[in-house]
Design an enzyme around this catalytic site. Structure first.
Site, PDB file in Angstrom:
ATOM      1  N   GLY A  12     -50.367 -20.663 -39.943  1.00  0.00           N
ATOM      2  CA  GLY A  12     -50.618 -21.256 -38.619  1.00  0.00           C
ATOM      3  C   GLY A  12     -49.478 -21.029 -37.652  1.00  0.00           C
ATOM      4  O   GLY A  12     -49.058 -21.954 -36.955  1.00  0.00           O
ATOM      5  N   ASN A  89     -47.808 -24.750 -42.707  1.00  0.00           N
ATOM      6  CA  ASN A  89     -47.853 -25.440 -41.411  1.00  0.00           C
ATOM      7  C   ASN A  89     -49.271 -25.600 -40.861  1.00  0.00           C
ATOM      8  O   ASN A  89     -49.528 -26.530 -40.098  1.00  0.00           O
ATOM      9  CB  ASN A  89     -46.985 -24.657 -40.413  1.00  0.00           C
ATOM     10  CG  ASN A  89     -47.242 -25.080 -38.983  1.00  0.00           C
ATOM     11  OD1 ASN A  89     -46.747 -26.112 -38.529  1.00  0.00           O
ATOM     12  ND2 ASN A  89     -48.062 -24.318 -38.255  1.00  0.00           N
ATOM     13  N   TYR A 154     -57.104 -37.305 -41.372  1.00  0.00           N
ATOM     14  CA  TYR A 154     -55.804 -36.653 -41.145  1.00  0.00           C
ATOM     15  C   TYR A 154     -54.705 -37.338 -41.970  1.00  0.00           C
ATOM     16  O   TYR A 154     -53.911 -36.676 -42.648  1.00  0.00           O
ATOM     17  CB  TYR A 154     -55.484 -36.738 -39.646  1.00  0.00           C
ATOM     18  CG  TYR A 154     -54.244 -35.982 -39.208  1.00  0.00           C
ATOM     19  CD1 TYR A 154     -54.231 -34.593 -39.150  1.00  0.00           C
ATOM     20  CD2 TYR A 154     -53.093 -36.670 -38.827  1.00  0.00           C
ATOM     21  CE1 TYR A 154     -53.097 -33.904 -38.725  1.00  0.00           C
ATOM     22  CE2 TYR A 154     -51.958 -35.995 -38.403  1.00  0.00           C
ATOM     23  CZ  TYR A 154     -51.970 -34.609 -38.348  1.00  0.00           C
ATOM     24  OH  TYR A 154     -50.846 -33.930 -37.932  1.00  0.00           O
TER      25      TYR A 154
HETATM   26  P1  NDP Z   1     -51.674 -26.226 -33.144  1.00  0.00           P
HETATM   27  O1  NDP Z   1     -53.100 -26.642 -33.016  1.00  0.00           O
HETATM   28  O2  NDP Z   1     -50.886 -25.964 -31.916  1.00  0.00           O
HETATM   29  O3  NDP Z   1     -51.574 -24.920 -34.102  1.00  0.00           O
HETATM   30  C1  NDP Z   1     -52.232 -24.901 -35.338  1.00  0.00           C
HETATM   31  C2  NDP Z   1     -52.015 -23.570 -36.000  1.00  0.00           C
HETATM   32  O4  NDP Z   1     -52.700 -23.601 -37.277  1.00  0.00           O
HETATM   33  C3  NDP Z   1     -52.586 -22.405 -35.220  1.00  0.00           C
HETATM   34  O5  NDP Z   1     -51.775 -21.275 -35.387  1.00  0.00           O
HETATM   35  C4  NDP Z   1     -53.944 -22.183 -35.895  1.00  0.00           C
HETATM   36  O6  NDP Z   1     -54.362 -20.835 -35.714  1.00  0.00           O
HETATM   37  C5  NDP Z   1     -53.587 -22.486 -37.355  1.00  0.00           C
HETATM   38  N1  NDP Z   1     -54.746 -22.847 -38.195  1.00  0.00           N
HETATM   39  C6  NDP Z   1     -55.650 -23.829 -38.007  1.00  0.00           C
HETATM   40  N2  NDP Z   1     -56.559 -23.819 -38.997  1.00  0.00           N
HETATM   41  C7  NDP Z   1     -56.219 -22.795 -39.835  1.00  0.00           C
HETATM   42  C8  NDP Z   1     -56.765 -22.265 -41.029  1.00  0.00           C
HETATM   43  N3  NDP Z   1     -57.886 -22.762 -41.578  1.00  0.00           N
HETATM   44  N4  NDP Z   1     -56.153 -21.209 -41.622  1.00  0.00           N
HETATM   45  C9  NDP Z   1     -55.029 -20.685 -41.080  1.00  0.00           C
HETATM   46  N5  NDP Z   1     -54.465 -21.132 -39.950  1.00  0.00           N
HETATM   47  C10 NDP Z   1     -55.062 -22.177 -39.322  1.00  0.00           C
HETATM   48  O7  NDP Z   1     -50.994 -27.362 -34.048  1.00  0.00           O
HETATM   49  P2  NDP Z   1     -49.486 -27.936 -34.052  1.00  0.00           P
HETATM   50  O8  NDP Z   1     -48.532 -26.835 -33.850  1.00  0.00           O
HETATM   51  O9  NDP Z   1     -49.430 -29.129 -33.198  1.00  0.00           O
HETATM   52  O10 NDP Z   1     -49.405 -28.457 -35.572  1.00  0.00           O
HETATM   53  C11 NDP Z   1     -48.860 -27.676 -36.614  1.00  0.00           C
HETATM   54  C12 NDP Z   1     -48.740 -28.550 -37.863  1.00  0.00           C
HETATM   55  O11 NDP Z   1     -47.902 -29.675 -37.569  1.00  0.00           O
HETATM   56  C13 NDP Z   1     -50.059 -29.124 -38.338  1.00  0.00           C
HETATM   57  O12 NDP Z   1     -50.089 -29.158 -39.747  1.00  0.00           O
HETATM   58  C14 NDP Z   1     -50.052 -30.537 -37.777  1.00  0.00           C
HETATM   59  O13 NDP Z   1     -50.862 -31.414 -38.517  1.00  0.00           O
HETATM   60  C15 NDP Z   1     -48.583 -30.866 -37.908  1.00  0.00           C
HETATM   61  N6  NDP Z   1     -48.146 -31.936 -37.031  1.00  0.00           N
HETATM   62  C16 NDP Z   1     -48.254 -31.822 -35.665  1.00  0.00           C
HETATM   63  C17 NDP Z   1     -47.826 -32.853 -34.853  1.00  0.00           C
HETATM   64  C18 NDP Z   1     -47.906 -32.803 -33.377  1.00  0.00           C
HETATM   65  O14 NDP Z   1     -47.597 -33.814 -32.736  1.00  0.00           O
HETATM   66  N7  NDP Z   1     -48.281 -31.682 -32.771  1.00  0.00           N
HETATM   67  C19 NDP Z   1     -47.258 -34.083 -35.428  1.00  0.00           C
HETATM   68  C20 NDP Z   1     -47.190 -34.085 -36.867  1.00  0.00           C
HETATM   69  C21 NDP Z   1     -47.609 -33.049 -37.616  1.00  0.00           C
HETATM   70  P3  NDP Z   1     -55.933 -20.396 -35.729  1.00  0.00           P
HETATM   71  O15 NDP Z   1     -56.677 -21.465 -34.983  1.00  0.00           O
HETATM   72  O16 NDP Z   1     -55.966 -19.045 -35.131  1.00  0.00           O
HETATM   73  O17 NDP Z   1     -56.317 -20.365 -37.173  1.00  0.00           O
END
Ligand code: NDP
Length: 246
Positions: A12, A89, A154
């Site tokens: 991700g 991630n 979640y």
């Molecule tokens: P974003 O939505 O900005 O990015 C998510 C990323 O994950 C994208 O690159 C997306 O790419 C990828 N992704 C989603 N589903 C899949 C899949 N099935 N296979 C491979 N890649 C996947 O999220 P954030 O950057 O905000 O979050 C990143 C991590 O941090 C997550 O695990 C989130 O739960 C965690 N987090 C975030 C917080 C926040 O406040 N933002 C707080 C606490 C934790 P694509 O869609 O192309 O697959």
């Protein structure tokens, strides 16, 4: 540079926290594997890195699909021979109160957030065990520790990552591989951009440091946990939340 010649897979990493983690590792000298489901975004992100003189490659991969993960890992190992660091991630939210939560939304969040960590860790661990070294860092969330209204799926997935990581840390400690977790609070990314002003203000009131985190706040901790300086740390969860859950 601290991570010269190391190969790092960041799931991700096409945007948000994952992309910032990838930048931090690439700036520390590592070769970073950019991945996400969207091939074009992964390719564009890699291009951005290469244009900045950073070492990067890209592979499209859906972390819920074990075969897909195996294909990606085999291609990386064919090309680079080893994977030194895995950053789990990739994650999503599908919020709703429990009584309104569809089974499909429960399954999707658990499959991506927790199933993805299982798939990637299991497949990449094989090569780390052979190499007798490796660092695994998974991104949980403060919500996995505190719970939150409308986020039962979640919270369960993120709490699951903590229990999973503690177990694997114990299983493989004797093989020179560490397994740790980072639990961010509210970080400014696409995931939190949907919050309305009222909710944002309410959340800010509960953050002693009075600001949302930035992806680089999370990236720095991942970099530390994957570094030599953290060799004696395993099975831990580091909270990066501006003091929200003190
Ligand atoms: P974003 O939505 O900005 O990015 C998510 C990323 O994950 C994208 O690159 C997306 O790419 C990828 N992704 C989603 N589903 C899949 C899949 N099935 N296979 C491979 N890649 C996947 O999220 P954030 O950057 O905000 O979050 C990143 C991590 O941090 C997550 O695990 C989130 O739960 C965690 N987090 C975030 C917080 C926040 O406040 N933002 C707080 C606490 C934790 P694509 O869609 O192309 O697959």
């Amino acid at each position: 540079m601290q991570l010269k010649d190391q190969v790092v897979v960041v799931t991700g990493s096409t945007r948000g926290i994952g992309k910032e983690i990838a930048i931090a590792f690439a700036q520390a000298g590592a070769t970073v594997i950019i991945s996400g489901r969207n091939e074009q975004m992964a390719a564009e992100t890699k291009k951005e890195f290469v244009q900045k003189g950073l070492k990067a490659d890209h592979f499209a991969c859906d972390v819920t699909n074990l075969k897909n993960v195996e294909e990606m890992v085999n291609k990386i190992l064919d090309k680079y021979k080893c994977i030194d660091i895995l950053i789990n991630n990739a994650g999503i939210t599908k919020d709703n109160l429990l009584l309104r939560m569809d089974e499909a939304d429960w399954d999707e969040v658990l499959n991506i957030n927790l199933g993805g960590v299982f798939n990637c860790t299991k497949v990449i661990l094989r090569s780390m065990l052979k190499a007798k070294k490796g660092k695994i860092v998974s991104i949980s969330s403060i919500i996995g520790l505190t719970g939150n209204v409308g986020q039962a799926n979640y919270a369960a997935s993120k709490a699951g990552i903590i229990g999973f990581s503690k177990s694997i840390a114990r299983e493989i400690a004797s093989r020179g591989i560490t397994v740790n977790v980072v639990a961010p609070g509210y970080i400014q990314t696409d995931m939190t951009a949907q919050l309305n002003d009222k909710t944002r203000d309410e959340i800010l009131n509960h953050i002693p440091l009075k600001r949302f985190g930035s992806p680089s706040d999370v990236a720095g901790v991942c970099l530390f946990l994957a570094s030599k300086e953290a060799d004696y740390i395993t099975g831990q969860t580091i909270i990066v939340d501006g003091g929200m859950a003190i």
